[in-house]
Design a protein around this motif. Structure first.
Motif, PDB file in Angstrom:
ATOM      1  N   GLN A 117      81.956  42.354  15.343  1.00 47.30           N
ATOM      2  CA  GLN A 117      81.116  43.323  14.629  1.00 47.30           C
ATOM      3  C   GLN A 117      80.144  44.016  15.579  1.00 47.30           C
ATOM      4  O   GLN A 117      79.943  45.239  15.498  1.00 47.30           O
ATOM      5  CB  GLN A 117      80.342  42.610  13.515  1.00 47.30           C
ATOM      6  N   LEU A 172      92.141  31.537  16.909  1.00 52.50           N
ATOM      7  CA  LEU A 172      91.871  30.147  16.567  1.00 52.50           C
ATOM      8  C   LEU A 172      93.114  29.330  16.903  1.00 52.50           C
ATOM      9  O   LEU A 172      94.210  29.641  16.426  1.00 52.50           O
ATOM     10  CB  LEU A 172      91.541  30.030  15.076  1.00 52.50           C
ATOM     11  N   ASP A 225      81.124  26.665  16.702  1.00 54.80           N
ATOM     12  CA  ASP A 225      81.375  27.475  15.509  1.00 54.80           C
ATOM     13  C   ASP A 225      82.042  28.795  15.901  1.00 54.80           C
ATOM     14  O   ASP A 225      81.464  29.618  16.622  1.00 54.80           O
ATOM     15  CB  ASP A 225      80.049  27.740  14.790  1.00 54.80           C
ATOM     16  N   SER A 226      83.266  28.993  15.410  1.00 54.58           N
ATOM     17  CA  SER A 226      84.015  30.204  15.760  1.00 54.58           C
ATOM     18  C   SER A 226      83.470  31.459  15.081  1.00 54.58           C
ATOM     19  O   SER A 226      83.883  32.571  15.419  1.00 54.58           O
ATOM     20  CB  SER A 226      85.495  30.031  15.395  1.00 54.58           C
ATOM     21  N   SER A 227      82.538  31.297  14.148  1.00 56.11           N
ATOM     22  CA  SER A 227      81.987  32.483  13.478  1.00 56.11           C
ATOM     23  C   SER A 227      81.242  33.388  14.459  1.00 56.11           C
ATOM     24  O   SER A 227      81.069  34.581  14.206  1.00 56.11           O
ATOM     25  CB  SER A 227      81.054  32.070  12.333  1.00 56.11           C
ATOM     26  N   SER A 228      80.809  32.812  15.595  1.00 49.39           N
ATOM     27  CA  SER A 228      80.174  33.646  16.626  1.00 49.39           C
ATOM     28  C   SER A 228      81.148  34.701  17.128  1.00 49.39           C
ATOM     29  O   SER A 228      80.750  35.819  17.453  1.00 49.39           O
ATOM     30  CB  SER A 228      79.702  32.786  17.809  1.00 49.39           C
ATOM     31  N   GLU A 270      83.463  36.206  15.351  1.00 48.69           N
ATOM     32  CA  GLU A 270      83.482  37.305  14.374  1.00 48.69           C
ATOM     33  C   GLU A 270      82.238  38.176  14.517  1.00 48.69           C
ATOM     34  O   GLU A 270      82.300  39.399  14.344  1.00 48.69           O
ATOM     35  CB  GLU A 270      83.580  36.733  12.950  1.00 48.69           C
ATOM     36  N   SER A 271      81.117  37.551  14.843  1.00 51.28           N
ATOM     37  CA  SER A 271      79.884  38.322  15.060  1.00 51.28           C
ATOM     38  C   SER A 271      80.040  39.249  16.259  1.00 51.28           C
ATOM     39  O   SER A 271      79.577  40.397  16.241  1.00 51.28           O
ATOM     40  CB  SER A 271      78.700  37.379  15.290  1.00 51.28           C
ATOM     41  N   TYR A 280      89.117  29.860  20.248  1.00 52.53           N
ATOM     42  CA  TYR A 280      88.379  28.720  19.707  1.00 52.53           C
ATOM     43  C   TYR A 280      89.345  27.632  19.262  1.00 52.53           C
ATOM     44  O   TYR A 280      90.438  27.925  18.772  1.00 52.53           O
ATOM     45  CB  TYR A 280      87.535  29.148  18.502  1.00 52.53           C
ATOM     46  N   PRO A 312      75.456  31.595  19.496  1.00 53.19           N
ATOM     47  CA  PRO A 312      74.663  31.785  18.271  1.00 53.19           C
ATOM     48  C   PRO A 312      73.174  31.546  18.490  1.00 53.19           C
ATOM     49  O   PRO A 312      72.774  30.821  19.412  1.00 53.19           O
ATOM     50  CB  PRO A 312      75.246  30.738  17.315  1.00 53.19           C
ATOM     51  N   GLU A 371      90.451  24.939  16.641  1.00 48.77           N
ATOM     52  CA  GLU A 371      90.289  24.804  15.189  1.00 48.77           C
ATOM     53  C   GLU A 371      89.398  23.613  14.839  1.00 48.77           C
ATOM     54  O   GLU A 371      88.642  23.655  13.872  1.00 48.77           O
ATOM     55  CB  GLU A 371      91.673  24.629  14.563  1.00 48.77           C
TER      56      GLU A 371
END
Length: 366
Positions: free
Chosen positions: A327, A338, A318-321, A323-324, A311, A188, A313
């Protein structure tokens, strides 16, 4: 183990700090490369499959400590399987994979090595420039691959190893059949502090308590040192410090070792002369952000390269990276998983789940 492992002269058995000011540290610290070797040997004694452990010498004459595992029971298949190569994270070494090496080497060769500047590998100087430090790590991985003679591989990296594995895969995509990133560091971008000096309407600004001045002062002092300097500065109290601040390492492996073997291993890996640690510091901002965030470059991975991200849990990463990345890569194969009840060290917290997921990925390759 390879006889050369025991007869080859140990590199850096008698460590000295680069600066004469600190020349008294080694005698004060209860560590040496010999003690690291002894502790690691106790860990590797748990391995059931065939193990070949040796130093791989690079053209630079730096040496990379390398493990190769093969299944002693199963005969070689007609078509050789793509090997799995495992790259550890910051402050780690090959010993941390002890819960995974046997299981993952059941059906294909597994390679694990100490990154340049870490563990038992050579500890050269690293540049202070982020891009150059990263390049030195990546070049050493490519030179290692050439020296070992691998045409291609399934490349798995944890934390810092995930960051470097991604950088390697961008530069040498033809060598990577599948990229597996486990709680990767450095993806990130560092959040920018929001300011609203004009009090403009229509923008929602989250006000956070300002950091106390004394905290900023301490952070400024700490930033002058390498991340693990406190372990070396603690001298004879260093091993106890690791036990106190990382008791989780002892718990993660307590069914294998009922003593301080794993925390001793962590201590001896990180109480030596800092090298890879210097390279990591060059690549990182304060609080652990990467100066060159991988999210800005992950689009350079070829769409044909499958990517799986695991990742924990309960990890601080941050596991949102992930999802990025899905995309950014759009239609390219990118999977984010996860792992429940797992922290940053997914492979040790949930080894059965980790091994099963990685084995399935490997089987999807061949």
């Amino acid at each position: 183990m390879d006889p050369a492992t025991t007869t080859a002269p140990m590199q850096n058995d008698c460590e000295t700090e680069p600066s004469s000011v600190w020349s008294w540290w080694p005698s004060w610290r209860p560590t040496s490369m010999s003690l690291l070797k002894t502790t690691e040997s106790k860990i590797l004694a748990c391995i059931q499959n065939d193990l070949w452990a040796r130093f791989v010498t690079l053209p630079s004459q730096d040496r990379i400590w390398t493990l190769t595992l093969t299944n002693k029971v199963v005969r070689k298949p007609a078509a050789p399987k793509t090997p799995l190569v495992m790259v550890h994270g910051f402050g780690g070494g090959v010993g941390l994979w002890i819960r995974n090496l046997d299981a993952l080497s059941r059906s294909r060769p597994v390679y694990a090595f100490d990154l340049l500047g870490f563990g038992r590998s050579s500890r050269p100087s690293f540049p202070s420039d982020a891009a150059k430090a990263e390049e030195q790590f990546v070049n050493s991985i490519e030179q290692w691959r050439q020296s070992v003679g691998l045409e291609n591989m399934i490349l798995l990296g944890h934390s810092l190893g995930g960051y470097l594995a991604t950088s390697y895969a961008i530069q040498y995509p033809s060598r990577v059949s599948h990229l597996i990133l486990v709680d990767p560091w450095g993806f990130p971008e560092r959040p920018q502090a929001q300011t609203d000096g004009n009090g403009s309407q229509g923008t929602e600004v989250v006000k956070r308590p300002s950091v106390p001045r004394w905290v900023k002062a301490i952070a400024a002092v700490v930033s002058l040192f390498n991340p693990l300097a406190v372990i070396r500065a603690a001298g004879p109290w260093g091993p106890g410090l690791v036990n106190r601040f990382r008791p989780d390492f002892k718990r993660k492996f307590e069914d294998l070792f009922d003593d301080d073997t794993m925390t001793q291993y962590i201590y001896h890996c990180n109480a030596q002369t800092p090298s890879g640690e210097v390279g990591f510091r060059a690549m990182s901002e304060s609080l652990g952000w990467a100066k060159r965030p991988m999210l800005q470059r992950v689009h350079l991975l070829p769409p044909s390269m499958p990517l799986t991200m695991l990742y924990g849990e309960r990890s601080w990463v941050d596991s949102s990276s992930g999802e990025s990345v899905v995309q950014i890569r759009d239609r390219a194969y990118t999977r984010v998983l996860l792992v429940n009840e797992a922290s940053h060290h997914v492979y040790a917290d949930q080894p059965e789940v980790f091994n099963r997921v990685v084995e399935n990925i490997c089987n999807s390759v061949n």
